[in-house]
Enzyme design. Structure first.
Site, PDB file in Angstrom:
ATOM      1  N   LYS A 122       0.865  -1.186   0.000  1.00  0.00           N
ATOM      2  CA  LYS A 122       0.000   0.000   0.000  1.00  0.00           C
ATOM      3  C   LYS A 122       0.900   1.234   0.000  1.00  0.00           C
ATOM      4  O   LYS A 122       1.512   1.567   1.011  1.00  0.00           O
ATOM      5  CB  LYS A 122      -0.900  -0.022   1.239  1.00  0.00           C
ATOM      6  CG  LYS A 122      -1.901   1.102   1.279  1.00  0.00           C
ATOM      7  CD  LYS A 122      -2.947   0.826   2.350  1.00  0.00           C
ATOM      8  CE  LYS A 122      -3.964   1.933   2.449  1.00  0.00           C
ATOM      9  NZ  LYS A 122      -3.423   3.194   2.909  1.00  0.00           N
ATOM     10  N   GLU A 180      -1.774   5.203  -7.602  1.00  0.00           N
ATOM     11  CA  GLU A 180      -1.223   6.126  -6.638  1.00  0.00           C
ATOM     12  C   GLU A 180      -0.169   7.029  -7.276  1.00  0.00           C
ATOM     13  O   GLU A 180       0.716   6.540  -7.978  1.00  0.00           O
ATOM     14  CB  GLU A 180      -0.581   5.292  -5.511  1.00  0.00           C
ATOM     15  CG  GLU A 180      -0.579   5.951  -4.173  1.00  0.00           C
ATOM     16  CD  GLU A 180      -1.934   5.924  -3.471  1.00  0.00           C
ATOM     17  OE1 GLU A 180      -2.913   5.398  -4.037  1.00  0.00           O
ATOM     18  OE2 GLU A 180      -1.994   6.452  -2.351  1.00  0.00           O
ATOM     19  N   CYS A 406     -16.295   2.036  39.538  1.00  0.00           N
ATOM     20  CA  CYS A 406     -16.068   3.137  38.599  1.00  0.00           C
ATOM     21  C   CYS A 406     -15.415   4.317  39.334  1.00  0.00           C
ATOM     22  O   CYS A 406     -15.949   4.790  40.331  1.00  0.00           O
ATOM     23  CB  CYS A 406     -17.391   3.579  37.985  1.00  0.00           C
ATOM     24  SG  CYS A 406     -17.234   5.077  37.001  1.00  0.00           S
TER      25      CYS A 406
END
Ligand code: IVH
Length: 680
Positions: A122, A180, A406
């Site tokens: 890529k 590209e 929490c």
């Protein structure tokens, strides 16, 4: 305050505004940002902070007034005949295994079926789409937003790698060649002064107003896919890549045809190793299912194909030390441990926080305060702690005890049981639902105003926190009923900033249904799911009607919405506070219908339902085929149903109900015939 002091502050402010203006121009007009996004954001918030603090500061060029430079108007906007999509990412073997499993399920193939993949590096450049008619280059477009690009034909014409005429055999009468545009690292060396990296250099030169200037920059082009086409003969990606070469394009010499996950991983690590020796930047490998007929069957979800994925490379790493572990509470109640580390420079960015993911990860890696760790930073993702150097551990470092309550509201916490994997989630969550936990509420509001959601200019995270502390907001709807009188009395809030804030808020009272759904922050409903839901529901009325429904199974028929999302929607709508918020928001907003691009397909206006097992095709694929042809799936036999499609061992009750209502009962092959698909 002394006059001298005021003058000084004004000077500092003006300097920052000047800098801001310069960066904006470089970013929006010249496509050449010389600083990264985080630095830009810091500057922006510094200016806003100054304005908040000193009411005598204001500027037409302040980020509270302008959004950015208008994009350059020099290029004509053109719609892509076939959208330019993005790719989903995978990061490791597990992601990759899941990717393949989903494909096999969708195609109803056995788990030992060997898929061939075209594995292609890529390239980290700028994609472009080149239209050729009868072999002649006609028009070149930038990607733009994927739907509409900019006509950059003249600039693309200066690139030697882009053939003006195609040569060889089997040239389609019409084709968009996609690939590209990039700059080789060796060429970038000479441009280093002007651009931050090769990608910016490519983007900047490609969007030059003067093609003569583009010509001077050694841009390269590698082709890898196509958009719209007529008469393309190739049957698979590898054959197509061969065609590209014959027609005169450059293709990547590291493209490989690969079967099996192990071989994909091997190829990935081989390339990662030589990555730095290749003369252009690659940031991963793209895997595409090789056979075009399978690609076609798999199709797309939202804006990415089901048949391709990008396997990213891991990136920069550094060593640091954990000073402290903090537990953050996210908007969905997830307790996320974050390591405060000794600040360290990783690839040009100073990192002082690194994610520790979740409780299980801390346990598995036995991460402790005081440990020497390797920290990784990949792209825009939050840096994370990769591993602990046990040899360097001080014997006084104690095992970390993950809190069971929490830290924000003191509620109990729990791990969800995942019905699909039959395992407990790794993430521990605050069991308080929604707006009963302070930290969760604050995070929900931050999400509500964020860029992808309501995108309220000048209403950033810090303002949310400040307004929360001042009890100006408790719920999202409070944003639309702010006490401006109180705000204008706050230190640092001048008339102008209050007016600006009011303006940005008023402006956002008009919102599209998909943005609205995304904004209210239902767990598992991200931008893509919100889009899918809004397309199906069409208007806000049908969305608000969900509050009265007990059964959400109808939504399961949407291609891309699964059990997880349905369960989450059910949870959301069964919570009184959420209903209260929805009710108030409904009263003060104008939620616009989702724009639907109407498509007249073979099954337009027709509804379908399936019963029994289909042959050689999965339910998911059958669903997607019906939708591709503009049909709709419903899940009950009712007057609304047009066709009941039966497979093996159907439910007799459903067939009888359908017959009673005079609904057509058809077989799988009859359905396929309706849409001209050969039997599976
Ligand atoms: S295929 C639907 N192949 O990656 C298929 N893309 O996130 C999408 N890219 O915008 C494109 N090398 O700029 C494809 N061999 C390759 C690629 C590639 C780089 C870029 C491309 C695209 C992005 C997708």
């Amino acid at each position: 305050m002394k006059k001298e002091q005021i003058e000084n502050i004004k000077k500092i402010y003006q300097l920052k505004i000047k800098k801001f203006k310069k960066y904006n121009k470089l970013y929006y007009q010249d496509s050449n940002p010389i600083i990264d996004d985080s630095e830009y954001d810091i500057l922006k918030s510094e200016i806003i902070d100054l304005e908040n603090k000193y009411s005598f500061l204001s500027s037409k060029e302040s980020p509270t007034v302008i959004v950015g430079y208008k994009p350059s108007k020099n290029f004509k906007k053109v719609k892509h005949k076939v959208a330019m999509l993005s790719l989903n990412n995978v990061f490791d073997r597990e992601d990759l295994i899941n990717f393949e499993k989903k494909i096999l399920n969708f195609l109803s193939l056995k788990s030992d079926f060997e898929i061939s993949y075209s594995a292609e590096p890529k390239i980290d450049g700028i994609s472009a789409s080149l239209f050729y008619k009868n072999g002649k280059f006609i028009q070149g477009l930038s990607r733009g937003d994927g739907i509409q690009g900019e006509d950059i034909t003249e600039n693309l014409n200066t690139i030697k790698d882009i053939p003006k005429f195609l040569k060889g055999k089997n040239i389609p009468s019409e084709i968009d060649i996609r690939g590209e545009v990039f700059i080789q690292n060796s060429d970038f060396m000479n441009l280093k002064e002007k651009f931050a990296n090769p990608r910016n250099a490519a983007s900047g030169s490609l969007r030059q107003k003067n093609p003569e200037k583009t010509k001077k920059i050694p841009l390269k082009f590698i082709a890898y896919t196509f958009g719209f086409t007529k008469n393309l003969l190739a049957l698979n990606q590898f054959e197509f890549l061969k065609n590209l070469k014959e027609w005169g394009f450059k293709v990547n010499k590291y493209n490989r045809l690969i079967k099996g996950i192990d071989n994909l991983i091997q190829n990935h690590s081989d390339l990662q190793e030589i990555r730095n020796k290749i003369d252009f930047d690659i940031d991963g490998i793209v895997y595409k299912i090789n056979e075009f007929n399978l690609q076609k069957r798999l199709g797309f979800v939202a804006n990415a194909p089901r048949w391709a994925v990008a396997h990213k490379f891991s990136s920069n790493k550094s060593i640091s030390k954990i000073l402290k572990i903090e537990i953050q509470v996210g908007r969905t109640g997830a307790l996320t441990p974050v390591a405060k580390i000794k600040p360290v420079n990783i690839g040009g960015v100073l990192v002082s926080n690194a994610s520790l993911h979740n409780e299980d990860e801390i346990d598995r890696k036995d991460i402790r305060v005081g440990d020497v760790v390797t920290v990784e930073r990949a792209g825009d993702v939050i840096p994370r702690v990769l591993s602990v150097d046990l040899k360097k551990r001080d014997k006084n470092n104690k095992k970390f005890n993950f809190p069971k309550k929490c830290p924000s509201c003191g509620s109990l916490t729990a791990k969800d049981f995942n019905n699909i994997t039959k395992k407990f989630d790794a993430v521990r969550r605050c069991i308080n639902d929604g707006y009963d936990c302070e930290k969760m509420s604050i995070e929900k509001i931050k999400h509500f105003v964020s860029k992808e959601a309501f995108n309220i200019d000048g209403f950033g995270k810090r303002i949310v926190e400040k307004f929360w502390d001042l009890k100006l907001i408790r719920y999202p709807q409070d944003i639309f009923n702010l006490n401006y009188g109180k705000i204008s009395k706050l230190e640092g809030w001048g008339k102008l900033s209050v007016a600006n804030l009011k303006y940005s808020i008023e402006e956002k009272k008009n919102i599209s249904l998909s943005r609205f759904i995304y904004s209210i922050g239902i767990r598992h409903i991200g931008q893509e799911s919100a889009k899918l839901l809004s397309k199906n529901l069409v208007n806000s009325k049908s969305f608000f009607n969900l509050t009265q429904k007990k059964n959400f199974n109808e939504l399961l028929n949407i291609d891309g919405i699964g059990e997880t999302q349905i369960k989450s929607l059910q949870n959301f709508f069964s919570n009184e506070k959420n209903l209260f918020v929805l009710d108030r928001l409904k009263a003060c907003l104008n939620i616009t219908n989702e724009e639907i691009i109407s498509k007249i397909g073979k099954l337009s206006e027709k509804t379908f339902m399936f019963t029994g097992k289909l042959n050689g095709i999965s339910r998911a694929e059958a669903k997607s085929l019906v939708e591709k042809n503009s049909g709709k799936i419903i899940s009950n036999v009712s007057q609304k149903l047009d066709f009941l499609v039966i497979g093996d061992n159907p439910t007799t009750r459903k067939i009888n109900e359908a017959k009673d209502l005079n609904i057509k009962v058809i077989s799988q092959s009859e359905l396929l015939k309706m849409i001209d698909v050969k039997d599976f």
